[in-house]
Motif scaffolding. Structure first.
Motif, PDB file in Angstrom:
ATOM      1  N   GLU A  78      12.639  48.133 -33.520  1.00  0.00           N
ATOM      2  CA  GLU A  78      12.298  48.529 -35.017  1.00  0.00           C
ATOM      3  C   GLU A  78      11.644  49.907 -35.144  1.00  0.00           C
ATOM      4  OE1 GLU A  78      11.824  46.659 -36.712  1.00  0.00           O
ATOM      5  OE2 GLU A  78      11.912  44.700 -36.432  1.00  0.00           O
ATOM      6  N   VAL A  79      11.957  50.556 -33.788  1.00  0.00           N
ATOM      7  CA  VAL A  79      11.819  51.843 -33.812  1.00  0.00           C
ATOM      8  C   VAL A  79      13.179  52.575 -34.168  1.00  0.00           C
ATOM      9  CG1 VAL A  79      11.843  54.022 -32.459  1.00  0.00           C
ATOM     10  CG2 VAL A  79      10.009  52.057 -32.472  1.00  0.00           C
ATOM     11  N   GLU A  80      14.448  51.677 -33.403  1.00  0.00           N
ATOM     12  CA  GLU A  80      15.516  51.922 -34.004  1.00  0.00           C
ATOM     13  C   GLU A  80      15.731  51.769 -35.735  1.00  0.00           C
ATOM     14  OE1 GLU A  80      18.195  49.710 -31.288  1.00  0.00           O
ATOM     15  OE2 GLU A  80      20.188  50.905 -32.112  1.00  0.00           O
ATOM     16  N   LYS A  81      15.523  50.979 -36.089  1.00  0.00           N
ATOM     17  CA  LYS A  81      15.613  50.507 -37.360  1.00  0.00           C
ATOM     18  C   LYS A  81      15.416  51.670 -37.758  1.00  0.00           C
ATOM     19  CE  LYS A  81      15.741  45.659 -37.326  1.00  0.00           C
ATOM     20  NZ  LYS A  81      14.564  44.499 -37.889  1.00  0.00           N
ATOM     21  N   ALA A  82      14.053  51.481 -37.907  1.00  0.00           N
ATOM     22  CA  ALA A  82      13.772  53.035 -38.277  1.00  0.00           C
ATOM     23  C   ALA A  82      14.322  54.148 -38.877  1.00  0.00           C
ATOM     24  CB  ALA A  82      11.904  53.994 -38.181  1.00  0.00           C
ATOM     25  N   ARG A  83      15.119  55.459 -37.025  1.00  0.00           N
ATOM     26  CA  ARG A  83      15.720  56.044 -37.197  1.00  0.00           C
ATOM     27  C   ARG A  83      17.319  55.812 -37.916  1.00  0.00           C
ATOM     28  NH1 ARG A  83      14.068  56.481 -31.262  1.00  0.00           N
ATOM     29  NH2 ARG A  83      12.303  57.763 -31.138  1.00  0.00           N
ATOM     30  N   THR A  84      16.975  54.453 -38.159  1.00  0.00           N
ATOM     31  CA  THR A  84      18.819  54.168 -38.704  1.00  0.00           C
ATOM     32  C   THR A  84      18.803  54.547 -39.966  1.00  0.00           C
ATOM     33  OG1 THR A  84      19.082  52.960 -36.814  1.00  0.00           O
ATOM     34  CG2 THR A  84      20.615  52.429 -38.772  1.00  0.00           C
ATOM     35  N   ALA A  85      17.590  54.382 -40.007  1.00  0.00           N
ATOM     36  CA  ALA A  85      17.212  54.033 -41.979  1.00  0.00           C
ATOM     37  C   ALA A  85      17.515  56.039 -42.514  1.00  0.00           C
ATOM     38  CB  ALA A  85      16.035  53.706 -42.549  1.00  0.00           C
ATOM     39  N   GLU A  86      16.394  56.160 -41.094  1.00  0.00           N
ATOM     40  CA  GLU A  86      16.082  58.030 -42.209  1.00  0.00           C
ATOM     41  C   GLU A  86      17.477  58.791 -41.963  1.00  0.00           C
ATOM     42  OE1 GLU A  86      14.005  60.054 -39.089  1.00  0.00           O
ATOM     43  OE2 GLU A  86      13.213  61.593 -41.088  1.00  0.00           O
ATOM     44  N   LYS A  87      18.500  58.233 -40.514  1.00  0.00           N
ATOM     45  CA  LYS A  87      19.727  59.138 -40.329  1.00  0.00           C
ATOM     46  C   LYS A  87      20.478  59.130 -41.807  1.00  0.00           C
ATOM     47  CE  LYS A  87      23.786  59.007 -37.161  1.00  0.00           C
ATOM     48  NZ  LYS A  87      24.772  57.208 -36.623  1.00  0.00           N
ATOM     49  N   TYR A  88      20.444  57.870 -42.511  1.00  0.00           N
ATOM     50  CA  TYR A  88      21.985  57.157 -43.555  1.00  0.00           C
ATOM     51  C   TYR A  88      21.114  57.596 -44.859  1.00  0.00           C
ATOM     52  CZ  TYR A  88      24.553  55.860 -39.353  1.00  0.00           C
ATOM     53  OH  TYR A  88      25.726  56.178 -38.669  1.00  0.00           O
ATOM     54  N   GLY A  89      19.827  58.199 -44.659  1.00  0.00           N
ATOM     55  CA  GLY A  89      19.173  58.774 -46.059  1.00  0.00           C
ATOM     56  C   GLY A  89      18.879  57.871 -46.362  1.00  0.00           C
ATOM     57  N   ALA A  90      17.504  56.953 -45.767  1.00  0.00           N
ATOM     58  CA  ALA A  90      16.374  56.640 -46.586  1.00  0.00           C
ATOM     59  C   ALA A  90      15.487  57.976 -47.264  1.00  0.00           C
ATOM     60  CB  ALA A  90      15.318  55.137 -45.846  1.00  0.00           C
ATOM     61  N   ASP A  91      14.875  57.665 -47.897  1.00  0.00           N
ATOM     62  CA  ASP A  91      13.562  58.981 -48.005  1.00  0.00           C
ATOM     63  C   ASP A  91      11.780  58.351 -47.557  1.00  0.00           C
ATOM     64  OD1 ASP A  91      14.761  60.754 -49.619  1.00  0.00           O
ATOM     65  OD2 ASP A  91      14.961  58.728 -50.554  1.00  0.00           O
ATOM     66  N   THR A  92      11.648  57.414 -47.414  1.00  0.00           N
ATOM     67  CA  THR A  92      10.939  56.808 -47.054  1.00  0.00           C
ATOM     68  C   THR A  92      11.032  55.247 -46.418  1.00  0.00           C
ATOM     69  OG1 THR A  92      10.116  55.469 -48.767  1.00  0.00           O
ATOM     70  CG2 THR A  92       8.937  57.045 -48.854  1.00  0.00           C
ATOM     71  N   ILE A  93       9.959  55.405 -45.179  1.00  0.00           N
ATOM     72  CA  ILE A  93      10.262  53.604 -44.355  1.00  0.00           C
ATOM     73  C   ILE A  93       9.240  53.048 -44.529  1.00  0.00           C
ATOM     74  CG2 ILE A  93      10.104  53.032 -41.859  1.00  0.00           C
ATOM     75  CD1 ILE A  93      13.154  54.529 -42.332  1.00  0.00           C
ATOM     76  N   MET A  94       8.908  51.595 -44.705  1.00  0.00           N
ATOM     77  CA  MET A  94       7.554  51.086 -44.965  1.00  0.00           C
ATOM     78  C   MET A  94       7.672  50.305 -44.106  1.00  0.00           C
ATOM     79  SD  MET A  94       6.837  50.273 -48.576  1.00  0.00           S
ATOM     80  CE  MET A  94       5.229  49.823 -48.197  1.00  0.00           C
ATOM     81  N   ASP A  95       6.807  50.411 -43.048  1.00  0.00           N
ATOM     82  CA  ASP A  95       6.247  49.068 -42.001  1.00  0.00           C
ATOM     83  C   ASP A  95       5.954  47.879 -42.727  1.00  0.00           C
ATOM     84  OD1 ASP A  95       5.885  47.838 -39.197  1.00  0.00           O
ATOM     85  OD2 ASP A  95       4.127  49.184 -38.757  1.00  0.00           O
ATOM     86  N   LEU A  96       6.570  46.230 -42.114  1.00  0.00           N
ATOM     87  CA  LEU A  96       6.014  45.937 -42.687  1.00  0.00           C
ATOM     88  C   LEU A  96       5.956  44.723 -41.644  1.00  0.00           C
ATOM     89  CD1 LEU A  96       8.079  44.934 -46.482  1.00  0.00           C
ATOM     90  CD2 LEU A  96       6.151  46.253 -45.581  1.00  0.00           C
ATOM     91  N   SER A  97       5.113  45.170 -40.149  1.00  0.00           N
ATOM     92  CA  SER A  97       4.963  43.973 -39.260  1.00  0.00           C
ATOM     93  C   SER A  97       4.233  43.333 -39.408  1.00  0.00           C
ATOM     94  CB  SER A  97       4.613  45.138 -37.955  1.00  0.00           C
ATOM     95  OG  SER A  97       6.040  45.760 -37.679  1.00  0.00           O
ATOM     96  N   THR A  98       4.032  41.934 -38.826  1.00  0.00           N
ATOM     97  CA  THR A  98       3.058  40.883 -38.474  1.00  0.00           C
ATOM     98  C   THR A  98       3.116  40.043 -37.527  1.00  0.00           C
ATOM     99  OG1 THR A  98       5.240  39.301 -40.079  1.00  0.00           O
ATOM    100  CG2 THR A  98       3.459  40.321 -41.429  1.00  0.00           C
ATOM    101  N   GLY A  99       3.881  41.084 -36.658  1.00  0.00           N
ATOM    102  CA  GLY A  99       3.848  40.171 -35.336  1.00  0.00           C
ATOM    103  C   GLY A  99       3.818  41.161 -34.315  1.00  0.00           C
ATOM    104  N   GLY A 100       3.325  40.785 -33.418  1.00  0.00           N
ATOM    105  CA  GLY A 100       3.010  41.772 -32.202  1.00  0.00           C
ATOM    106  C   GLY A 100       1.295  43.578 -32.644  1.00  0.00           C
ATOM    107  N   ASP A 101       1.463  43.979 -31.232  1.00  0.00           N
ATOM    108  CA  ASP A 101       0.293  44.750 -31.616  1.00  0.00           C
ATOM    109  C   ASP A 101       0.748  45.801 -32.789  1.00  0.00           C
ATOM    110  OD1 ASP A 101      -0.592  47.248 -30.928  1.00  0.00           O
ATOM    111  OD2 ASP A 101      -1.048  47.182 -29.016  1.00  0.00           O
ATOM    112  N   LEU A 102       0.264  45.137 -34.009  1.00  0.00           N
ATOM    113  CA  LEU A 102       0.637  45.779 -34.881  1.00  0.00           C
ATOM    114  C   LEU A 102       0.586  47.071 -35.253  1.00  0.00           C
ATOM    115  CD1 LEU A 102      -0.147  43.435 -37.842  1.00  0.00           C
ATOM    116  CD2 LEU A 102       2.202  43.976 -36.534  1.00  0.00           C
ATOM    117  N   ASP A 103      -1.049  48.022 -34.471  1.00  0.00           N
ATOM    118  CA  ASP A 103      -1.074  49.687 -34.058  1.00  0.00           C
ATOM    119  C   ASP A 103      -0.104  50.121 -33.025  1.00  0.00           C
ATOM    120  OD1 ASP A 103      -3.100  49.018 -35.316  1.00  0.00           O
ATOM    121  OD2 ASP A 103      -4.774  48.319 -33.452  1.00  0.00           O
ATOM    122  N   LEU A 104       0.503  49.314 -32.689  1.00  0.00           N
ATOM    123  CA  LEU A 104       1.509  49.970 -31.571  1.00  0.00           C
ATOM    124  C   LEU A 104       2.535  50.883 -32.503  1.00  0.00           C
ATOM    125  CD1 LEU A 104       2.741  51.612 -28.855  1.00  0.00           C
ATOM    126  CD2 LEU A 104       2.826  49.350 -28.204  1.00  0.00           C
TER     127      LEU A 104
END
Ligand code: SF4
Length: 421
Positions: free
Chosen positions: A79-105
């Motif tokens: 998920e961290v790699e996805k966020a970095r990839t999105a920023e690298k290819y031009g995303a202006d914002t990211i939304m974290d829509l996580s529903t599984g695992g340690d959501l705070d972390l």
């Protein structure tokens, strides 16, 4: 605390306004006025380290990339790699829509990984293992927790009310509600026989938003999930409510975005965007897609980009990325790359038509056209939204000056000779 919107009202040109004005090449006083009127937002939590961006009138069309785990698939590093990839290819914002695992972390790791604003949907966390056990306090506490972490904007489905639910029951939709947050909210309302707390205690939500300079993205819980369900009364009932909530937020000095559909046939997009803008006092409009057909799974980043470009032309300000995995699976890193680039193309296509940004956008196309005329491949790659892909495909051509599409019959090369002065 005086909010950014209140400062703008008071005539103060803050550092955030100056940075947005500089990056968009718009006069700072104009940005201040648009922000004060609610026609533009700068999502920037007081606890956030993100670079401020402007979303709304006279701004370049922005794009958001969704990342996040599901209960079936929890891998924080991906998920961290996805966020970095999105920023690298031009995303202006990211939304974290996580529903599984340690959501705070996961949320904190994603926020640390990028420099662009991050949004979230706190009800996903509040719902925990069971909607039935969720209290209204859980819903507000989740918003506070995300705000305290520095989340810049949150989606709250405050327009899903008993009245919009009644309208939904009387509709002849095929897919009822496809918004996850909308479905959670309706399930909670039905289970507890109560009004949606984000609506009934909206003033409390506004107080919290003020405290953290949290931008509210008013979710479209009733967004149509298929072409059959587009532009119906349930959706417009919700938009009437969202318009009232935008007005109350502005009076409280809280910045708001409004979210929109979903799945809409191309010929209804203009009407839909115009009506949504009208009903919500020209609040910045954030759209998922809209997808213009239901029958292209595997290509829904393209069906969404078609709708996004048309919606942008009619005034949508912020496009949410859709990936090839839409309706099929949790996107992987390659899907995020593809979805981000395709959404950027849609945003740019819209910008070629938009007041205030048209000239700058057209200049980019002009530079590409000149590079093409000169058969200057490196400059063409430099002008391309996805230069990596352009280079990779061109590498299949053996000819140094032309490409293998026409080879020696290259019309550009021929015409350069013919037109030589
Ligand atoms: S060979 Fe054909 S496609 Fe390639 S640059 Fe020349 S005209 Fe364009």
């Amino acid at each position: 605390m005086t909010t950014l919107m209140e400062k703008a009202h008071a005539g103060v040109v803050t550092s955030e306004i100056k940075r947005v004005a500089a990056s968009e090449e718009v006069n700072a006083e104009t940005v201040r006025k648009l922000l004060a009127d609610g026609f533009l937002v700068i999502p920037k939590n007081i606890n956030s380290k993100s670079e401020p961006i402007g979303i709304g009138k006279l701004m370049r069309t922005k794009i958001n990339a969704n990342v996040g785990t599901s209960r079936d698939n929890v891998d924080i590093e991906t998920e961290v790699e996805k966020a970095r990839t999105a920023e690298k290819y031009g995303a202006d914002t990211i939304m974290d829509l996580s529903t599984g695992g340690d959501l705070d972390l996961i949320r904190r790791r994603i926020m640390d990984a990028v420099s662009i604003p991050v949004g979230s949907v706190p009800i996903y966390q509040a719902a925990g293992e069971s909607i039935g056990n969720m209290s209204s306090d859980d819903m507000f506490n989740a918003v506070r927790k995300h705000a305290n972490d520095g989340i810049d904007f949150v989606t709250v489905h405050a327009g899903v009310t008993q009245s919009s639910f009644e309208r939904l029951k009387r509709s002849d939709r095929i897919l009822d509600v496809v918004s996850r947050g909308g479905a959670f909210t309706i399930s909670w309302m039905k289970h507890n026989c109560m009004e949606n707390p984000f609506y009934s205690e909206y003033d409390y939500l506004l107080e919290m938003a003020r405290e953290y300079e949290l931008t509210l993205s008013l979710g479209d819980g009733m967004r149509p999930g298929c072409i059959n369900d587009a532009s119906d009364r349930a959706k417009f009932e919700e938009f009437i409510i969202l318009g009232e909530l935008v007005k109350r937020a502005r009076e409280a000095g809280v910045q708001t975005l409004v979210e929109g559909p979903g799945h809409v046939p191309i010929d209804e997009i203009g009407l839909s965007v115009t009506a949504m803008k009208h009903l919500t006092g020209n609040a910045p409009l954030y759209l998922l897609g809209p997808l213009v057909t239901d029958i292209a799974p595997g290509y829904d980043h393209i069906t969404a980009a078609m709708g996004g470009a048309v919606a942008g032309m009619h005034g949508a300000d912020f496009l949410c990325m859709t990936t090839p995995s839409e309706h099929l699976a949790l996107p992987d890193v390659a899907d995020i790359r593809e979805g981000t680039i395709v959404t950027r193309i849609a945003a740019h296509a819209a910008d070629l038509t938009k007041e205030g940004v048209r000239e700058k956008a057209r200049e980019a196309d002009r530079r590409m056209a000149v590079a093409r005329r000169e058969l200057n491949w490196n400059r063409q790659f430099g002008c391309a939204i996805d230069s990596e892909k352009a280079k990779m495909i061109h590498a299949r051509s053996r000819n140094a000056d032309t490409c293998s599409m026409c080879g020696e019959l290259c019309s550009i090369k021929m015409m350069r000779e013919v037109m030589k002065k």
